[in-house]
Design a protein around this motif. Structure first.
Motif, PDB file in Angstrom:
ATOM      1  N   ILE A 271       0.849  -1.194   0.000  1.00  0.00           N
ATOM      2  CA  ILE A 271       0.000   0.000   0.000  1.00  0.00           C
ATOM      3  C   ILE A 271       0.882   1.240   0.000  1.00  0.00           C
ATOM      4  O   ILE A 271       1.878   1.316   0.719  1.00  0.00           O
ATOM      5  N   ASN A 272       0.483   2.225  -0.820  1.00  0.00           N
ATOM      6  CA  ASN A 272       1.248   3.468  -0.890  1.00  0.00           C
ATOM      7  C   ASN A 272       0.285   4.629  -1.101  1.00  0.00           C
ATOM      8  O   ASN A 272      -0.917   4.428  -1.197  1.00  0.00           O
ATOM      9  N   SER A 273       0.838   5.835  -1.171  1.00  0.00           N
ATOM     10  CA  SER A 273      -0.003   7.022  -1.166  1.00  0.00           C
ATOM     11  C   SER A 273       0.703   8.183  -1.838  1.00  0.00           C
ATOM     12  O   SER A 273       1.934   8.251  -1.852  1.00  0.00           O
ATOM     13  N   PHE A 274      -0.090   9.109  -2.358  1.00  0.00           N
ATOM     14  CA  PHE A 274       0.453  10.374  -2.850  1.00  0.00           C
ATOM     15  C   PHE A 274       0.565  11.406  -1.725  1.00  0.00           C
ATOM     16  O   PHE A 274       1.058  12.505  -1.945  1.00  0.00           O
ATOM     17  N   SER A 275       0.121  11.057  -0.515  1.00  0.00           N
ATOM     18  CA  SER A 275       0.015  12.041   0.558  1.00  0.00           C
ATOM     19  C   SER A 275       1.356  12.480   1.133  1.00  0.00           C
ATOM     20  O   SER A 275       1.523  13.655   1.466  1.00  0.00           O
ATOM     21  N   LYS A 276       2.298  11.577   1.272  1.00  0.00           N
ATOM     22  CA  LYS A 276       3.487  11.875   2.072  1.00  0.00           C
ATOM     23  C   LYS A 276       4.671  12.315   1.211  1.00  0.00           C
ATOM     24  O   LYS A 276       5.122  13.451   1.296  1.00  0.00           O
ATOM     25  N   TYR A 277       5.188  11.426   0.373  1.00  0.00           N
ATOM     26  CA  TYR A 277       6.340  11.791  -0.459  1.00  0.00           C
ATOM     27  C   TYR A 277       5.977  12.918  -1.420  1.00  0.00           C
ATOM     28  O   TYR A 277       6.762  13.841  -1.641  1.00  0.00           O
ATOM     29  N   PHE A 278       4.765  12.865  -1.978  1.00  0.00           N
ATOM     30  CA  PHE A 278       4.347  13.879  -2.943  1.00  0.00           C
ATOM     31  C   PHE A 278       3.615  15.049  -2.279  1.00  0.00           C
ATOM     32  O   PHE A 278       3.236  16.005  -2.954  1.00  0.00           O
TER      33      PHE A 278
END
Length: 391
Positions: free
Chosen positions: A231-238
């Motif tokens: 699972i990954n997200s655009f919230s943190k790194y991006f």
């Protein structure tokens, strides 16, 4: 009105509760240093903002496919190849309304009533709450500083029962910012796979992890366990928290089930956010994000130095994400008392360990260094005065 047992049993997310208290103080005119939420202050990369404005030019914004825009699924798969050296079929990528929605879909697809799921203590509270909402019996496995507050193969093996159906790992972790060493993660996933159990690996902070001495970024769990659900997200790194966009990479056999679930639960993730997110994977945007990762490392050093100076020990320095988990037991206060008084008396918002499990609930506090360097310096200065007054 009768409220479901599911809704009645779910615990509050205390980070949000302290956020509400901080907002109330701000409404009274106080300057609150908000170090309680994991929300990068940078926002989306400039090219993504430009792409969003273009997407919102008045054209019809219709539903996308439930699994996401094909172009975005290809871009995410390409990112794994270029960044992490892992070949991912775009057909295995599912775009979701944030990482939380990815976890909801995974839980709905994998968990039956009574299934036991092993999760580290401490860990992100929403992970276990979502699992329990789908009928899982979550077993929190105590961890210590010696294991970097992470699961390892030995602890998983010792807590394994004939009811265990899956293991969930977060690396780097919220609240500790620590990662599972690659060899240990391999051993842990191997153990679960050999026992025919699923593995969910939360990697939403993966690309904020420290690079090794050769400059190589942290490895995805997919590099050694292609059958894991990642699972990954655009919230943190991006930096796109409010955009509510995430993804998961799942085994091919799981895709039809997630597609049916997504069709029924969400229809699709936000169409304009998906179109704009294509700009995340340009060289320009990735360079911006890498500069920000370096900035987070500088902020971490600032916080670690400051906490040491004012006598708040950090048992395990983080190597990723943007959290520091420090020990307040030496102050004579519980973590809840420390956070409540720090907010009321010093106007610094933090998150008590009660959010993250049992073993460190009373002794540890999470600080998010997603705030600006100026706010971090002010927050440390205020905490220093607060702690000094306790002694």
């Amino acid at each position: 009105m009768r409220i479901s047992q599911r809704a009645q049993s779910i615990a509050p997310f205390y980070a949000m509760e302290f956020g509400k208290r901080a907002a109330a103080l701000e409404a009274e005119g106080h300057h609150v240093v908000k170090l309680s939420l994991g929300e990068p202050d940078f926002g989306a990369p400039p090219a993504v903002l430009t792409a969003m404005r273009a997407a919102m030019d008045g054209r019809p914004l219709t539903y996308t496919a439930a699994l996401g825009l094909p172009a975005l699924r290809r871009a995410i798969a390409g990112f794994y190849g270029e960044r992490h050296g892992v070949e991912v079929d775009p057909a295995r990528v599912v775009v979701t309304a944030g990482a939380s929605a990815a976890l909801v879909l995974a839980a709905a697809a994998l968990v039956d009533d009574g299934d036991e799921v092993l999760i580290a203590d401490p860990s992100y509270p929403c992970n276990r709450q979502i699992m329990e909402s789908f009928g899982a019996r979550v077993t929190l496995v105590p961890t210590t500083a010696a294991s970097r507050f992470q699961l390892d193969a030995a602890s998983v093996g010792s807590y394994w029962t004939d009811r265990t159906r899956g293991v969930m790992v977060a690396t780097p972790s919220n609240p500790t910012g620590t990662s599972v060493p690659a060899a240990e993660l391999t051993a842990l996933c191997d153990l679960a796979r050999e026992r025919d159990a699923w593995r969910i690996v939360d990697e939403i902070y993966l690309d904020l992890g420290d690079h090794d001495d050769t400059g190589r970024p942290p490895r995805s769990a997919l590099s050694h366990d292609p059958g894991a659900v990642v699972i990954n997200s655009f919230s943190k790194y991006f930096g796109m928290t409010g955009w509510r966009l995430g993804w998961c990479v799942v085994p091919e056999a799981l895709v039809p089930a997630l597609e049916r679930l997504a069709q029924n639960y969400f229809l699709c993730a936000s169409a304009p956010a998906q179109h704009a997110a294509l700009a995340c994977f340009t060289p320009e945007s990735l360079a911006v994000c890498e500069d920000r990762r370096a900035e987070f490392a500088e902020r971490r050093a600032l916080v670690l130095d400051g906490l040491e100076r004012i006598g708040l020990p950090v048992p395990v320095p983080p190597d990723g994400a943007f959290y520091v988990y420090f020990d307040v037991s030496g102050t004579g206060l519980t973590s809840w008392e420390f956070c409540a008084r720090a907010l009321r008396e010093a106007h610094v918002a933090l998150t008590p360990g009660r959010d993250f499990g049992v073993s460190t609930a009373e002794s540890h506090v999470r600080l998010s260094y997603a705030a600006s360097a100026g706010e971090l310096r002010e927050g440390i200065a205020r905490l220093g005065k607060f702690v000094a007054a306790l002694r």
